[in-house]
Design a protein around this motif. Structure first.
Motif, PDB file in Angstrom:
ATOM      1  N   ARG A  65      30.485  53.781  26.910  1.00  0.00           N
ATOM      2  CA  ARG A  65      29.601  52.868  27.643  1.00  0.00           C
ATOM      3  C   ARG A  65      30.292  51.526  27.860  1.00  0.00           C
ATOM      4  O   ARG A  65      30.224  50.948  28.953  1.00  0.00           O
ATOM      5  N   ALA A  66      30.944  51.020  26.820  1.00  0.00           N
ATOM      6  CA  ALA A  66      31.628  49.727  26.942  1.00  0.00           C
ATOM      7  C   ALA A  66      32.719  49.787  28.002  1.00  0.00           C
ATOM      8  O   ALA A  66      32.893  48.846  28.794  1.00  0.00           O
ATOM      9  N   LYS A  67      33.444  50.890  28.047  1.00  0.00           N
ATOM     10  CA  LYS A  67      34.518  51.048  29.035  1.00  0.00           C
ATOM     11  C   LYS A  67      33.942  51.082  30.448  1.00  0.00           C
ATOM     12  O   LYS A  67      34.480  50.450  31.372  1.00  0.00           O
ATOM     13  N   ILE A  68      32.823  51.797  30.615  1.00  0.00           N
ATOM     14  CA  ILE A  68      32.188  51.861  31.945  1.00  0.00           C
ATOM     15  C   ILE A  68      31.698  50.487  32.372  1.00  0.00           C
ATOM     16  O   ILE A  68      31.875  50.076  33.535  1.00  0.00           O
ATOM     17  N   LEU A  69      31.104  49.764  31.450  1.00  0.00           N
ATOM     18  CA  LEU A  69      30.611  48.427  31.778  1.00  0.00           C
ATOM     19  C   LEU A  69      31.767  47.501  32.133  1.00  0.00           C
ATOM     20  O   LEU A  69      31.660  46.687  33.060  1.00  0.00           O
TER      21      LEU A  69
END
Length: 295
Positions: free
Chosen positions: A285-289
């Motif tokens: 999720r952090a990478k996508i954000l």
């Protein structure tokens, strides 16, 4: 005696002839119940529809396709379209039977699934014949020509077909037991995929096989053949793909997404997710954000 255009009843005979062709796939032509008099006969003649008799009591003889059959209670004989037949009640113990006559584009298919073909027009009922009688009586109760009764007759005709097929499947030495499943592998795979997509968080592979009415072995075989993965792999991949989508597009917690994927323990979910995507759900999720913010 009470006689109308389509419905007739007396002490030994009840008969209904359908005036409406209500379904091209399968439609009722007529049905009835008769306690025959000694030596009462029909034919020789041919018919254009299937004419299924369930013997409730007594005896009789059917001659069809160059063969003669002496029949009794608990047996079913079917007059096959286009084949000449002749049948008569026993002189000392005449038969009492119920019958239903039908046609339609799927009539031959249903009959084959019920173990009835031109080569095998005779079979055992495999259940108490009164079960068939109850359906015929129900159809007769819908003799008035109304839309409600039309729907009732159609539903009961399908009920009769279901009982014929189901009772045949119960016969332990039935060829149906040794045959392939009723539908093509494509139908089963497509139905399984739809079921997984609707219920993926709640089901296991055994549930899928049970839902389809096939064995787990056959389910695995057709998944490998059509999708090149096992049902377990497909289910897992779908759960993870849905989870990744939720991580990308919602603010749901890891715990909530884990539960939606069918995992009560978020640590188990995180481990499985990381094995598939190379990142834990949190880091994914952090990478996508971060990537969306960079754009």
């Amino acid at each position: 005696m009470d006689i109308t255009e389509n419905y007739r009843i007396d002490a030994n005979f009840r008969h209904f002839r359908n005036a409406v062709k209500d379904n091209d796939e399968l439609y009722l032509v007529e049905c009835g119940i008769e306690r025959c008099k000694p030596d009462k006969s029909f034919g020789p003649m041919t018919r254009s529809e299937y004419h299924v008799h369930i013997i409730l009591d007594g005896k009789g003889v059917v001659k069809m396709g160059g063969k003669s059959y002496s029949l009794r209670r608990g047996q079913i004989f079917t007059l096959i379209p286009g084949i000449e037949h002749y049948y008569y009640a026993d002189e000392e113990n005449p038969w009492h039977y119920a019958w239903v006559t039908f046609a339609g584009t799927r009539a031959a298919y249903f009959m084959e699934k019920a173990g009835i073909t031109a080569k095998s027009p005779i079979r055992d009922a495999c259940v108490e014949p009164e079960q068939f009688l109850a359906i015929i009586e129900k159809i007769l109760s819908f003799h008035q020509l109304t839309v409600v009764n039309e729907l009732g007759r159609t539903s009961q005709l399908y009920e009769a077909m279901a009982l014929l097929v189901d009772s045949w499947n119960r016969k332990t030495d039935s060829p149906q037991k040794k045959a392939s499943y009723d539908y093509s592998s494509d139908v089963y795979v497509n139905s399984a995929v739809e079921y997984i997509q609707r219920r993926y968080s709640l089901i296991r592979v055994n549930d899928i096989a049970s839902y389809l009415g096939i064995s787990r072995y056959y389910l695995a075989h057709i998944f490998k053949e059509k999708l090149h993965v096992s049902p377990q792999e497909y289910l897992l991949n779908y759960r993870l793909a849905r989870s990744a989508m939720l991580l990308r597009t919602t603010g749901l917690s890891i715990q909530e997404i884990s539960e939606k994927a069918g995992y009560e323990n978020p640590l188990t979910f995180s481990k499985i997710f990381k094995n598939a995507y190379g990142l834990s759900p949190k880091n994914y999720r952090a990478k996508i954000l971060m990537e969306s913010g960079a754009d």
